[in-house]
Design a protein around this motif. Structure first.
Motif, PDB file in Angstrom:
ATOM      1  N   TYR A   2       0.821  -1.215   0.000  1.00 18.05           N
ATOM      2  CA  TYR A   2       0.000   0.000   0.000  1.00 18.05           C
ATOM      3  C   TYR A   2       0.855   1.266   0.000  1.00 18.05           C
ATOM      4  CZ  TYR A   2      -3.799  -3.247   0.924  1.00 18.05           C
ATOM      5  OH  TYR A   2      -4.699  -4.279   0.827  1.00 18.05           O
ATOM      6  N   TRP A   3       2.016   1.207   0.670  1.00 13.42           N
ATOM      7  CA  TRP A   3       2.921   2.358   0.635  1.00 13.42           C
ATOM      8  C   TRP A   3       3.476   2.560  -0.772  1.00 13.42           C
ATOM      9  CZ3 TRP A   3       3.018   6.116   3.905  1.00 13.42           C
ATOM     10  CH2 TRP A   3       2.695   5.894   5.248  1.00 13.42           C
ATOM     11  N   LEU A   4       3.818   1.466  -1.419  1.00 11.81           N
ATOM     12  CA  LEU A   4       4.329   1.563  -2.789  1.00 11.81           C
ATOM     13  C   LEU A   4       3.226   2.037  -3.730  1.00 11.81           C
ATOM     14  CD1 LEU A   4       6.638   1.167  -4.777  1.00 11.81           C
ATOM     15  CD2 LEU A   4       6.024  -1.257  -4.954  1.00 11.81           C
ATOM     16  N   LEU A   5       2.009   1.574  -3.483  1.00 12.72           N
ATOM     17  CA  LEU A   5       0.870   2.019  -4.291  1.00 12.72           C
ATOM     18  C   LEU A   5       0.690   3.530  -4.160  1.00 12.72           C
ATOM     19  CD1 LEU A   5      -1.546   1.179  -6.088  1.00 12.72           C
ATOM     20  CD2 LEU A   5      -2.886   0.907  -3.989  1.00 12.72           C
ATOM     21  N   ALA A   6       0.811   4.024  -2.932  1.00  8.15           N
ATOM     22  CA  ALA A   6       0.702   5.473  -2.708  1.00  8.15           C
ATOM     23  C   ALA A   6       1.832   6.210  -3.428  1.00  8.15           C
ATOM     24  CB  ALA A   6       0.739   5.774  -1.213  1.00  8.15           C
ATOM     25  N   ALA A   7       3.024   5.609  -3.413  1.00  6.73           N
ATOM     26  CA  ALA A   7       4.180   6.235  -4.065  1.00  6.73           C
ATOM     27  C   ALA A   7       4.004   6.320  -5.577  1.00  6.73           C
ATOM     28  CB  ALA A   7       5.450   5.447  -3.733  1.00  6.73           C
ATOM     29  N   THR A   8       3.279   5.358  -6.154  1.00 10.77           N
ATOM     30  CA  THR A   8       3.087   5.365  -7.611  1.00 10.77           C
ATOM     31  C   THR A   8       2.226   6.538  -8.070  1.00 10.77           C
ATOM     32  OG1 THR A   8       1.121   3.926  -7.485  1.00 10.77           O
ATOM     33  CG2 THR A   8       3.268   2.847  -7.782  1.00 10.77           C
ATOM     34  N   LEU A   9       1.466   7.100  -7.151  1.00 11.70           N
ATOM     35  CA  LEU A   9       0.597   8.216  -7.527  1.00 11.70           C
ATOM     36  C   LEU A   9       1.404   9.478  -7.827  1.00 11.70           C
ATOM     37  CD1 LEU A   9      -2.311   7.777  -4.936  1.00 11.70           C
ATOM     38  CD2 LEU A   9      -2.134   6.873  -7.267  1.00 11.70           C
ATOM     39  N   VAL A  10       2.579   9.595  -7.200  1.00 12.19           N
ATOM     40  CA  VAL A  10       3.402  10.802  -7.396  1.00 12.19           C
ATOM     41  C   VAL A  10       3.890  10.920  -8.845  1.00 12.19           C
ATOM     42  CG1 VAL A  10       5.476  12.040  -6.661  1.00 12.19           C
ATOM     43  CG2 VAL A  10       4.070  10.840  -4.963  1.00 12.19           C
ATOM     44  N   PRO A  11       4.538   9.876  -9.404  1.00 13.49           N
ATOM     45  CA  PRO A  11       4.943   9.977 -10.815  1.00 13.49           C
ATOM     46  C   PRO A  11       3.749  10.122 -11.763  1.00 13.49           C
ATOM     47  CG  PRO A  11       6.057   8.138  -9.744  1.00 13.49           C
ATOM     48  CD  PRO A  11       4.987   8.606  -8.808  1.00 13.49           C
ATOM     49  N   THR A  12       2.622   9.527 -11.390  1.00  9.52           N
ATOM     50  CA  THR A  12       1.430   9.636 -12.239  1.00  9.52           C
ATOM     51  C   THR A  12       0.969  11.086 -12.328  1.00  9.52           C
ATOM     52  OG1 THR A  12       0.722   7.416 -11.559  1.00  9.52           O
ATOM     53  CG2 THR A  12      -0.927   8.808 -12.616  1.00  9.52           C
ATOM     54  N   VAL A  13       0.896  11.733 -11.173  1.00 10.56           N
ATOM     55  CA  VAL A  13       0.486  13.145 -11.137  1.00 10.56           C
ATOM     56  C   VAL A  13       1.497  14.003 -11.891  1.00 10.56           C
ATOM     57  CG1 VAL A  13       0.142  15.147  -9.628  1.00 10.56           C
ATOM     58  CG2 VAL A  13      -0.814  12.922  -8.988  1.00 10.56           C
ATOM     59  N   PHE A  14       2.778  13.732 -11.674  1.00  9.34           N
ATOM     60  CA  PHE A  14       3.822  14.505 -12.357  1.00  9.34           C
ATOM     61  C   PHE A  14       3.760  14.279 -13.864  1.00  9.34           C
ATOM     62  CE2 PHE A  14       8.248  15.049 -13.885  1.00  9.34           C
ATOM     63  CZ  PHE A  14       8.384  16.406 -13.595  1.00  9.34           C
ATOM     64  N   GLY A  15       3.540  13.030 -14.262  1.00  8.76           N
ATOM     65  CA  GLY A  15       3.432  12.713 -15.689  1.00  8.76           C
ATOM     66  C   GLY A  15       2.252  13.423 -16.330  1.00  8.76           C
ATOM     67  N   ALA A  16       1.122  13.432 -15.622  1.00  9.77           N
ATOM     68  CA  ALA A  16      -0.072  14.112 -16.137  1.00  9.77           C
ATOM     69  C   ALA A  16       0.175  15.614 -16.242  1.00  9.77           C
ATOM     70  CB  ALA A  16      -1.265  13.830 -15.225  1.00  9.77           C
ATOM     71  N   TRP A  17       0.809  16.178 -15.212  1.00 13.98           N
ATOM     72  CA  TRP A  17       1.124  17.614 -15.230  1.00 13.98           C
ATOM     73  C   TRP A  17       2.063  17.945 -16.387  1.00 13.98           C
ATOM     74  CZ3 TRP A  17       6.036  19.757 -14.711  1.00 13.98           C
ATOM     75  CH2 TRP A  17       6.075  21.153 -14.670  1.00 13.98           C
ATOM     76  N   PHE A  18       3.085  17.123 -16.554  1.00 11.80           N
ATOM     77  CA  PHE A  18       4.064  17.346 -17.623  1.00 11.80           C
ATOM     78  C   PHE A  18       3.386  17.263 -18.991  1.00 11.80           C
ATOM     79  CE2 PHE A  18       7.326  15.828 -20.619  1.00 11.80           C
ATOM     80  CZ  PHE A  18       8.295  16.811 -20.445  1.00 11.80           C
ATOM     81  N   GLY A  19       2.508  16.286 -19.137  1.00 12.53           N
ATOM     82  CA  GLY A  19       1.801  16.124 -20.408  1.00 12.53           C
ATOM     83  C   GLY A  19       0.887  17.292 -20.715  1.00 12.53           C
TER      84      GLY A  19
END
Length: 204
Positions: A2-19
């Motif tokens: 669950y901690w790793l799952l939470a961590a995966t949200l950070v690159p996702t948000v950054f990727g969406a922002w970058f896109g």
């Protein structure tokens, strides 16, 4: 997991922002966008499978979630074009979190073995994929809404299935478990956001 799952949200948000900021994905339309998405996604998932027993697997997983965020940016950009776009995104996020909470609760309460669900959910996901590909070329709004509703149902059920597998010890590799849950959450969020954008998007 669950901690790793939470961590995966950070690159996702950054990727969406970058896109959204660069408009990089907006230029990938129709079949080209589909090829890039499927090619990239399957390449990353293959790499994750090969590295899941090492620390490298975590880095590859986080890279994959950045890629998925990047691919999501086109939809996010479209929704942000509405006057209530930010509200729709927060609603989709809240709805996805709600689905996760309900499914996690059910996974701990249900005693029945749900492993038999796997094959039916897989078939449903494949039908959904084929329908999505067809609709890319047809461009039907009603079709997109139907696909989104079906995707929310299928991947919510997949979430329950995957969580139950984790609870029962059927999935012991934390990277594989995280990947499966991430894909469930991603698909529910994406479909919910698409549905909200179509049904509730407001222009100035």
């Amino acid at each position: 997991t669950y901690w790793l799952l939470a961590a995966t949200l950070v690159p996702t948000v950054f990727g969406a922002w970058f896109g959204v900021a660069t408009g990089l994905v907006s230029s990938l339309r129709g079949g080209l966008g589909l090829v890039v998405f499927l090619g990239g996604a399957f390449a990353f998932m293959y790499a994750i499978e090969k590295t899941k027993n090492s620390a490298t697997g975590v880095a590859v997983l986080l890279g994959f979630t950045f890629f998925m965020g990047l691919m999501l940016s086109r939809l996010v950009s479209m929704v942000l074009g509405f006057s209530n776009g930010t509200q729709l995104i927060m609603t989709a996020f809240g709805g996805t979190a709600g689905v996760f909470f309900v499914m996690a609760s059910l996974a701990t309460v249900i005693k029945r073995d749900l492993s038999g669900m796997g094959k039916f959910l897989f078939v449903g996901a494949m039908v959904l994929l084929v329908g999505s590909v067809i609709n890319i070329f047809i461009g039907s709004t009603a079709g997109m809404m139907a696909i989104s509703v079906a995707a929310i149902a299928i991947f919510s059920a997949y979430m329950l299935y995957d969580l139950k597998q984790i609870v029962d010890g059927g999935e012991t590799n934390y990277i594989s478990a995280t990947l499966r849950l991430y894909l469930d959450l991603f698909n529910v969020f994406q479909s919910l956001l698409m549905l909200l954008g179509i049904a509730g998007g407001e222009r100035d």
